[in-house]
Design a protein around this motif. Structure first.
Motif, PDB file in Angstrom:
ATOM      1  N   ALA A   1      60.424  48.367  47.145  1.00  0.00           N
ATOM      2  CA  ALA A   1      60.191  48.188  45.707  1.00  0.00           C
ATOM      3  C   ALA A   1      61.465  48.507  44.948  1.00  0.00           C
ATOM      4  O   ALA A   1      62.385  49.135  45.479  1.00  0.00           O
ATOM      5  CB  ALA A   1      59.069  49.120  45.236  1.00  0.00           C
TER       6      ALA A   1
ATOM      7  N   MET B   1      61.946  50.583  42.673  1.00  0.00           N
ATOM      8  CA  MET B   1      62.186  51.997  42.389  1.00  0.00           C
ATOM      9  C   MET B   1      62.879  52.738  43.517  1.00  0.00           C
ATOM     10  O   MET B   1      63.383  53.839  43.327  1.00  0.00           O
ATOM     11  CB  MET B   1      60.871  52.715  42.031  1.00  0.00           C
ATOM     12  CG  MET B   1      59.746  52.629  43.041  1.00  0.00           C
ATOM     13  SD  MET B   1      59.949  53.648  44.494  1.00  0.00           S
ATOM     14  CE  MET B   1      59.815  55.253  43.742  1.00  0.00           C
TER      15      MET B   1
ATOM     16  N   ARG C   1      58.248  43.611  52.666  1.00  0.00           N
ATOM     17  CA  ARG C   1      57.079  44.406  53.078  1.00  0.00           C
ATOM     18  C   ARG C   1      56.343  43.622  54.150  1.00  0.00           C
ATOM     19  O   ARG C   1      56.218  42.404  54.031  1.00  0.00           O
ATOM     20  CB  ARG C   1      56.115  44.608  51.906  1.00  0.00           C
ATOM     21  CG  ARG C   1      56.674  45.419  50.769  1.00  0.00           C
ATOM     22  CD  ARG C   1      55.622  45.569  49.689  1.00  0.00           C
ATOM     23  NE  ARG C   1      56.150  46.310  48.551  1.00  0.00           N
ATOM     24  CZ  ARG C   1      55.456  46.571  47.449  1.00  0.00           C
ATOM     25  NH1 ARG C   1      54.200  46.160  47.335  1.00  0.00           N
ATOM     26  NH2 ARG C   1      56.001  47.251  46.465  1.00  0.00           N
TER      27      ARG C   1
ATOM     28  N   MET D   1      61.673  41.622  43.284  1.00  0.00           N
ATOM     29  CA  MET D   1      60.901  42.363  42.298  1.00  0.00           C
ATOM     30  C   MET D   1      61.784  42.666  41.097  1.00  0.00           C
ATOM     31  O   MET D   1      62.841  43.261  41.227  1.00  0.00           O
ATOM     32  CB  MET D   1      60.402  43.676  42.922  1.00  0.00           C
ATOM     33  CG  MET D   1      59.467  44.450  42.020  1.00  0.00           C
ATOM     34  SD  MET D   1      59.034  46.072  42.713  1.00  0.00           S
ATOM     35  CE  MET D   1      57.733  45.639  43.817  1.00  0.00           C
TER      36      MET D   1
ATOM     37  N   TRP E   1      49.867  54.642  41.792  1.00  0.00           N
ATOM     38  CA  TRP E   1      50.999  54.311  42.662  1.00  0.00           C
ATOM     39  C   TRP E   1      51.691  55.585  43.080  1.00  0.00           C
ATOM     40  O   TRP E   1      52.065  56.367  42.216  1.00  0.00           O
ATOM     41  CB  TRP E   1      51.992  53.380  41.970  1.00  0.00           C
ATOM     42  CG  TRP E   1      52.702  52.556  42.998  1.00  0.00           C
ATOM     43  CD1 TRP E   1      52.282  51.370  43.519  1.00  0.00           C
ATOM     44  CD2 TRP E   1      53.937  52.866  43.641  1.00  0.00           C
ATOM     45  NE1 TRP E   1      53.175  50.934  44.464  1.00  0.00           N
ATOM     46  CE2 TRP E   1      54.199  51.826  44.559  1.00  0.00           C
ATOM     47  CE3 TRP E   1      54.833  53.938  43.551  1.00  0.00           C
ATOM     48  CZ2 TRP E   1      55.335  51.813  45.371  1.00  0.00           C
ATOM     49  CZ3 TRP E   1      55.959  53.930  44.361  1.00  0.00           C
ATOM     50  CH2 TRP E   1      56.204  52.862  45.268  1.00  0.00           C
TER      51      TRP E   1
ATOM     52  N   ASN F   1      53.267  45.181  37.482  1.00  0.00           N
ATOM     53  CA  ASN F   1      52.660  46.503  37.638  1.00  0.00           C
ATOM     54  C   ASN F   1      53.495  47.530  36.894  1.00  0.00           C
ATOM     55  O   ASN F   1      54.682  47.683  37.174  1.00  0.00           O
ATOM     56  CB  ASN F   1      52.601  46.841  39.141  1.00  0.00           C
ATOM     57  CG  ASN F   1      51.887  48.157  39.403  1.00  0.00           C
ATOM     58  OD1 ASN F   1      51.205  48.677  38.516  1.00  0.00           O
ATOM     59  ND2 ASN F   1      52.041  48.685  40.607  1.00  0.00           N
TER      60      ASN F   1
ATOM     61  N   VAL G   1      54.017  51.339  36.275  1.00  0.00           N
ATOM     62  CA  VAL G   1      53.620  52.645  36.822  1.00  0.00           C
ATOM     63  C   VAL G   1      54.101  53.738  35.880  1.00  0.00           C
ATOM     64  O   VAL G   1      55.272  53.776  35.496  1.00  0.00           O
ATOM     65  CB  VAL G   1      54.222  52.878  38.224  1.00  0.00           C
ATOM     66  CG1 VAL G   1      53.700  54.187  38.804  1.00  0.00           C
ATOM     67  CG2 VAL G   1      53.900  51.727  39.162  1.00  0.00           C
TER      68      VAL G   1
ATOM     69  N   ASP H   1      58.217  53.142  36.013  1.00  0.00           N
ATOM     70  CA  ASP H   1      58.665  52.318  37.145  1.00  0.00           C
ATOM     71  C   ASP H   1      57.828  51.063  37.093  1.00  0.00           C
ATOM     72  O   ASP H   1      56.621  51.128  37.295  1.00  0.00           O
ATOM     73  CB  ASP H   1      58.411  53.102  38.444  1.00  0.00           C
ATOM     74  CG  ASP H   1      58.215  52.200  39.646  1.00  0.00           C
ATOM     75  OD1 ASP H   1      58.759  51.080  39.659  1.00  0.00           O
ATOM     76  OD2 ASP H   1      57.509  52.620  40.593  1.00  0.00           O
ATOM     77  N   THR H   2      58.426  49.932  36.774  1.00  0.00           N
ATOM     78  CA  THR H   2      57.607  48.722  36.755  1.00  0.00           C
ATOM     79  C   THR H   2      58.095  47.732  37.791  1.00  0.00           C
ATOM     80  O   THR H   2      59.258  47.761  38.194  1.00  0.00           O
ATOM     81  CB  THR H   2      57.608  48.016  35.376  1.00  0.00           C
ATOM     82  OG1 THR H   2      58.698  47.098  35.316  1.00  0.00           O
ATOM     83  CG2 THR H   2      57.651  49.005  34.227  1.00  0.00           C
ATOM     84  N   GLY H   3      57.194  46.875  38.208  1.00  0.00           N
ATOM     85  CA  GLY H   3      57.566  45.864  39.191  1.00  0.00           C
ATOM     86  C   GLY H   3      56.883  44.544  38.865  1.00  0.00           C
ATOM     87  O   GLY H   3      55.658  44.460  38.818  1.00  0.00           O
TER      88      GLY H   3
END
Ligand code: SER
Length: 937
Positions: A40, A42, A68, A87, A158, A191, A193, A216-218
Motif C-alpha cells: 500500500a 502508506m 498483493r 495506488m 485498517w 479508502n 483511513v 492514510d488514503t488509497g
C-alpha cells in the motif's frame, strides 16, 4: 480521461493542498522485513506515522506500485482484482484529519475541474462507531444518511479487524467511497483511513488514542480509471487493454470478455505486468520469498497459455507492451525490456518443459485414487507435487474436474502456508516494535561521520542486550557475566559504516577509561546505526562519553574493494555492453563479489580484457569524488542506478575519473591508484541470466598473484617443462591419461586426438598467471588442488602405461592359440591357461569364442597377473555343461583360494580376483584336478 491523466490530476490536486509529491517506493522493499512486496501507499511512511523520523513535511501524495497476492484467485475472474496495481494516496502525519481528508476526497471526485463525477453515483461506508466521520459526510458534504452505511471492523478498519485480531500498533477506522455502475452494482474506489489509535493487546480497552493523528488514503488507480472510462473492467482501461490484445495476438486467439479464454488472457495480462515490474527491480523468479511469488505468477500465466494451446514461451513477447503502456509513469521500464524479456523467456521455457512431466505425475495420482476409490484430490499431495515438481494445482484441479473429482483447496493452502511462501498480504506485524524501535523514536538518527574520519568522540545513547523477542534496553552493562551475550550499542554519532549497498559493516572499538567494547559488525535500522559486539572490559553506561575507533586497515581494504567494484562495473559495461548491469554485490576487505546480467559465460579473453581495463584505470590514478546532488540531476548526468534500490533525494554520486558515475553511499579511496593491485579470481553463473565474478584488491590481490606464480613454478618443475609451456604440458598428460584409461577399460583406442593445448597463451597480458587459471579450468579443480591433482595424474599415467604395455603382450594371444593348448577329457574340451597382459574383457571374449567353436563342449579357466600386483581369473562353461549342473562358480572358487582371493558368478561365467600373483602357476595347475573332481560328482 486516460489513466496517465488521472494519475497526474490526483497528484497535482493534492499539491494544491500543500502536499509534497513523493515518488513511488520500490515494489520490493527489502528494507522492510514485514512485507515481501509493497502492499500500500502508506508502507514507505510507516516511520513518519510513528514519529520515528524528523518530519520534513507533514503532507504527502504518491502514486505507489503495489503487489498483493491475497486476491490472486480472483484475478481475471472479476473485473477489479489484480496482483500488481497502482495506488494513489494522500497522507497526513499529525497534520490534517478526518474533515479535510473527506472534503478533499469529495472535491477531487466531484469538482468539474478535477474528476467531475456525478455525486449521485457516490456512496460511502464508515466504521459502525465512527460518528465523527458519519457526521462529516452528512453535514459538511451533504450526503444523506441513506448513502452512509455503517459497517463492522472487518470492512471498515485498517488493518482489517485490527481491534479484535491485531496486529498491535497504529490502526484506525476507515471510510470507503463507492461508485455506482450502470448495472446498479457499486465498486469501491477509495479508502480513507483515519489512523487514530495505537492497539495494545487484545480487547477490551485496547485502543489508545494516538497523540498525533494521521491520514492514510488509497485510491485504486485502475478501478477509478475504469469507471471514468466507462469500460466493463479494469482490464479494458487504456493502460491494460493493449496488453490483453497483445496477449490474444501472441496466443493466436480472439479475446471475448465473457469466455474462459478471456479470463485467461486477463490473468496473463495481470501476471506479465506484475512480473515485468518485479524482474525490472531485479527480483528474479526463484525458490524463496518475493522471488518465489514471481515464479508462481509466471507459472500460473504459462499454465493459462498452455490451456489455450501454447507450448512455447510467449509471455516475454508482452514485456515491450507493458513497458509502453506503463512507460509514461515509469520510463525506466523501457531500459530493461531486453533483460526482463530474457529472464521471463528462460523461466517460461523451463516451466513448459515440466508441464508434460506434470501431466504424467497427475495421471499416476488419478490411477491411485481409482484403486482406492477416492473422489477428492488430497490437498497435501497436490502441494507436494507443486513444491517438488512444480505441478501446478490449477492444472491438477482442471484435470480432476474432468473426471468429476473434487480438489481439496483448503488442504492444499494449508500445506502451502506451512511452506515458505508468504505473500505481502499475510497477517504479520505491520509495525515493528522493540527496544531498537524505541531508540529510533527517541533519537531519529545517528550522524554518520565515516566519510571524513574513522575516529570520533561519541556518547553512548542506548544499550540493548539479547536478541529478537528477548531483547531489552538497559542503562548499563558490566563485562563478565553479560559478555557472551550479544550487545548492541547506539551512539549519538558514529564513524562506523553500517552494512548497506553491498558494503559490509565496519568493525573496531568503542572505548573510554571505563570500558572497552569490541564492535564485530555494524548494521542500520532506518537512520540509526547499530554497533553489535562484545563488552570486553569494564562497565558501559548510557550517557557515557567514549571514543569510537574503526579498524582502519580493514576499512581501507573495504574502500579499495568498493572503488574497484565501480571500476569493474564500468569495465563490464564497456566490454560486454550496457546490459551488463549490476544485480547485486558484496564489498568486503580487499574482496568483492559482483553479480550482473549476462546470458552466457564470459570467454577467457574477454575476462582478460576486462581485468586489463580495470588495471589501467587503477594505474591512471583517477580522482574519486563524492557529490550530493538532486536525483534528477544525477540521472541526467548518466549516473548508474540500480532498479529496485531505494534512493533518497538528494543523492550521493561517486565519480571515478570521468568514466564512472554511480549513486552510492559507500566509502571509497581518494584516487584509484590506492587500490594497488586488482585480480579477477573467478567467473561463474549464479542463476539464469546472471553471472558472478569474484575479484581481489590490494594485498589480497598481491598474495593471489604470488600464489599463481608459485603454482606455475611448481607445475613446471613437476612436468619438467618451461613455465610458458605448462598449459600444453598439463593438457598433454591429461589427454594421455584419458586416452589410456579408455584403452584399458574398453580394450580399444587408437592414438589420442586430444593432444593439444585448449588455450593459446601468447596473447595473454600475463601468460603465467592465465596459464595457471587455464590449468585449474582444464582439470576442473580449485587452485589449491592443482598440484595434488597433477601428482595423481602423473602416477596414474605411469601405472596406465604399464598396464597398456602388458596388454600389448596379451594382444599377441588369440582364441585359436588357446584352443590349440586344450586337452579333451571325457568328451569335454578343457582349456586352462595363463593369458599375460590380458584384461578381463579380453579374457571373456576368448572364452566366448572358444565356447562357440569346435564340436565338444568346453570348460575354460584363464588367469592373468595384473599391473597392480594382483591376479584375475575368469572361467566359463558351455551351456551343455551347465545343463549337467556343472558350474563355473564352483570351479573357480577353490582355484581362487590358492591365489588368496575369492569370487563367483553365474554357472556359465565366473570371475575372481587374488592377491598372490606368484601363486598363479600353482593355482592353474590345481585347476585341472578341481575340474575333474567336479565332473566326477
Ligand atoms: N492503507 C490503506 C489500504 O491499503 C489505505 O491506503 O487500503
Amino acid at each position: 480521461m486516460n489513466t496517465d491523466e488521472l494519475r497526474e490530476k490526483y497528484l497535482s490536486f493534492f499539491e494544491t493542498k500543500s502536499h509534497r509529491r513523493v515518488g513511488s517506493d520500490v515494489l520490493v522493499p527489502t528494507w522492510d522485513p514485514s512485507v515481501l512486496f509493497t502492499p500500500a501507499g502508506m508502507n514507505q511512511f510507516k516511520d513518519h506515522f510513528l514519529g520515528k523520523v524528523k518530519l520534513e513535511f507533514t503532507r504527502a501524495t504518491t502514486c505507489q506500485k503495489c503487489l498483493r497476492t491475497g486476491d490472486i484467485d480472483n484475478v481475471g475472474r472479476t473485473a477489479y482484482h489484480h496482483t500488481f496495481f497502482e495506488m494513489l494516496g494522500n497522507f497526513s502525519f499529525g497534520d490534517y484529519f478526518k474533515k479535510d481528508a473527506i472534503s478533499w476526497a469529495w472535491e477531487f471526485l466531484t469538482d468539474k475541474k478535477w474528476l467531475g463525477i456525478d455525486p449521485a453515483r457516490l456512496s460511502v461506508t464508515v466504521y459502525k462507531d465512527d460518528d465523527e466521520a458519519a457526521a462529516i459526510w452528512n453535514e459538511a458534504i451533504g450526503l444523506p444518511f441513506s448513502r452512509i452505511l455503517r459497517m463492522d471492523e472487518d470492512e471498515n478498519f485498517w488493518p482489517a479487524s485490527a481491534p479484535s485480531e491485531g496486529p498491535d500498533g497504529v490502526c484506525g477506522p476507515c471510510s470507503e467511497i463507492y461508485y455506482q455502475l450502470d448495472s446498479g452494482k457499486s465498486v469501491e474506489i477509495w479508502n480513507l483511513v483515519f489512523t487514530q489509535f495505537n492497539r495494545v493487546g487484545p480487547p477490551p480497552n485496547n485502543l489508545r488514542p494516538l497523540p498525533s493523528k494521521n491520514i492514510d488514503t488509497g485510491m485504486g488507480l485502475e478501478r477509478t480509471a475504469s469507471v471514468l472510462q466507462g469500460v466493463p473492467s479494469n482490464f479494458h482501461i487504456d493502460i491494460l487493454f493493449p496488453i490483453v490484445q497483445a496477449a490474444a495476438e501472441v496466443c493466436g486467439v480472439k479475446y471475448h470478455y465473457d469466455s474462459d479464454t478471456g479470463r485467461r488472457l486477463r490473468r496473463i495480462t495481470d501476471h506479465v505486468r506484475a512480473c515485468t515490474l518485479a524482474i525490472h527491480e531485479n527480483v528474479y523468479p526463484g525458490p524463496k520469498k518475493a522471488r518465489y511469488v514471481v515464479k508462481r505468477l509466471i507459472r500460473r500465466a504459462v499454465l493459462d497459455g498452455h490451456q489455450i494451446g501454447m507450448n512455447d514461451p510467449f509471455m516475454f513477447h508482452l514485456v515491450p507492451v507493458v513497458a509502453k503502456t506503463m512507460g509514461s509513469a515509469y520510463p525506466e521500464l523501457r531500459e530493461t525490456v531486453d533483460r526482463v524479456s530474457r529472464v521471463l523467456k528462460n523461466e517460461e521455457a523451463d516451466f513448459f518443459s515440466t508441464i508434460d512431466a506434470g501431466l504424467e505425475r497427475i495421471q499416476k495420482v488419478f490411477a491411485e485414487m481409482e484403486r482406492s476409490q477416492k473422489v477428492m484430490v488430497d490437498g497435501r499431495d497436490a502441494a507436494m507435487l507443486y513444491q517438488t515438481y512444480g505441478v501446478p494445482p490449477e492444472l491438477f484441479q482442471n484435470l480432476a474436474a474432468e473426471r468429476n473429482y473434487s480438489f481439496d483447496w483448503d488442504g492444499y493452502r494449508q500445506a502451502m502456508s506451512e511452506h515458505e511462501e508468504v505473500s505481502g498480504s499475510g497477517r504479520r506485524e505491520l509495525f515493528q516494535t522493540g527496544p531498537i524501535e524505541t531508540l529510533k523514536e527517541a533519537l531519529f538518527r545517528t550522524d554518520f561521520l565515516g566519510y571524513e574520519t574513522t575516529t570520533a568522540e561519541v556518547i553512548v545513547k542506548g544499550i540493548v542486550v539479547g536478541s529478537d523477542d528477548q531483547s531489552r534496553l538497559i542503562g548499563h552493562v558490566r563485562s563478565g557475566g553479560d559478555t557472551h551475550q550479544e550487545i548492541r550499542v547506539v551512539l549519538d554519532r558514529s564513524p562506523f559504516y553500517a552494512e548497506s549497498g553491498g558494503q559490509v559493516g565496519d568493525t573496531g572499538m568503542i572505548q573510554s577509561d571505563h570500558f572497552r567494547f569490541r564492535v564485530t559488525d555494524t548494521h542500520r535500522t532506518g537512520e540509526l546505526i547499530i554497533h553489535s559486539g562484545m563488552l570486553e572490559e569494564g562497565e558501559m553506561k548510557e550517557g557515557a562519553k567514549a571514543i569510537a575507533v574503526v579498524d582502519e586497515p580493514r576499512r581501507n581494504a573495504i574502500r579499495r574493494a568498493h572503488t574497484a567494484t565501480h571500476v569493474l562495473h564500468y569495465a563490464l559495461q564497456t566490454e560486454l555492453g550496457k546490459h551488463a548491469q549490476q544485480q547485486g554485490s558484496k564489498v568486503d576487505a580487499d574482496y568483492l563479489r559482483f553479480d550482473f546480467s549476462n546470458q552466457e559465460a564470459i570467454p577467457e579473453d574477454r575476462m582478460e580484457a576486462i581485468e586489463s581495463m580495470v588495471v589501467k584505470c587503477i594505474q591512471q590514478a583517477s580522482p574519486v569524488t563524492a557529490k550530493i546532488l538532486p536525483l534528477a540531476e544525477a540521472r541526467q548526468l548518466g549516473a548508474m542506478m540500480l532498479f529496485g534500490e531505494k534512493y533518497p533525494d538528494p543523492v550521493r554520486m561517486i565519480s571515478v575519473g570521468d568514466y564512472s558515475r554511480e549513486l552510492c553511499g559507500g566509502t571509497h579511496v581518494a584516487r584509484t591508484d590506492e587500490i594497488g593491485c586488482f585480480e579477477l579470481v573467478t567467473e561463474e553463473s549464479v542463476s539464469a541470466g546472471t553471472r558472478r565474478v569474484v575479484a581481489l584488491t590490494g594485498d589480497a590481490a598481491v598474495q593471489h598473484r604470488n600464489k599463481l606464480a608459485e603454482l606455475a613454478h611448481q607445475v613446471a618443475s613437476l612436468l619438467d617443462c618451461p613455465q610458458n609451456q605448462i598449459v600444453e604440458a598439463v593438457s598433454k598428460v591429461f589427454a594421455e591419461v584419458r586416452q589410456l584409461r579408455k584403452q584399458v577399460a574398453g580394450g580399444g583406442g587408437g592414438p589420442s586426438d586430444a593432444f593439444h593445448a585448449p588455450l593459446g597463451t601468447s596473447l595473454r597480458s600475463n601468460p603465467v598467471r592465465s596459464s595457471v587459471k587455464a590449468i585449474a579450468r582444464l582439470l576442473n579443480v580449485s587452485l589449491d588442488d592443482i598440484v595434488p591433482r597433477i601428482t595423481t595424474l602423473l602416477s596414474d599415467l605411469e601405472s596406465l602405461r604399464k598396464q597398456v604395455a602388458a596388454m600389448a603382450q596379451g594382444g599377441k594371444i588369440s582364441a585359436q592359440d588357446l584352443i590349440e593348448r586344450a586337452e579333451i577329457i571325457d568328451g569335454v574340451r578343457i582349456v586352462i591357461s595363463e593369458t599375460p597382459g590380458a584384461s578381463p574383457i579380453m579374457m571373456r571374449q576368448w572364452i566366448d569364442q572358444i565356447r562357440k567353436s569346435g564340436s565338444e563342449p568346453s570348460a575354460i579357466l584363464l588367469g592373468c597377473k595384473t599391473g597392480d600386483d594382483k591376479v584375475v581369473l575368469v572361467c566359463g562353461l558351455s551351456p551343455v555343461l551347465v545343463e549337467r549342473k556343472l558350474s563355473a562358480g564352483a570351479w573357480i572358487g577353490p582355484v581362487a583360494n590358492i591365489v588368496g582371493g575369492g569370487g563367483g558368478g553365474k554357472p556359465d561365467l565366473a570371475q575372481a580376483g587374488g592377491r598372490f600373483p606368484e601363486r598363479l602357476d600353482e593355482a592353474l595347475h590345481a585347476a585341472k584336478q578341481v575340474w575333474l573332481d567336479l565332473a566326477a560328482n
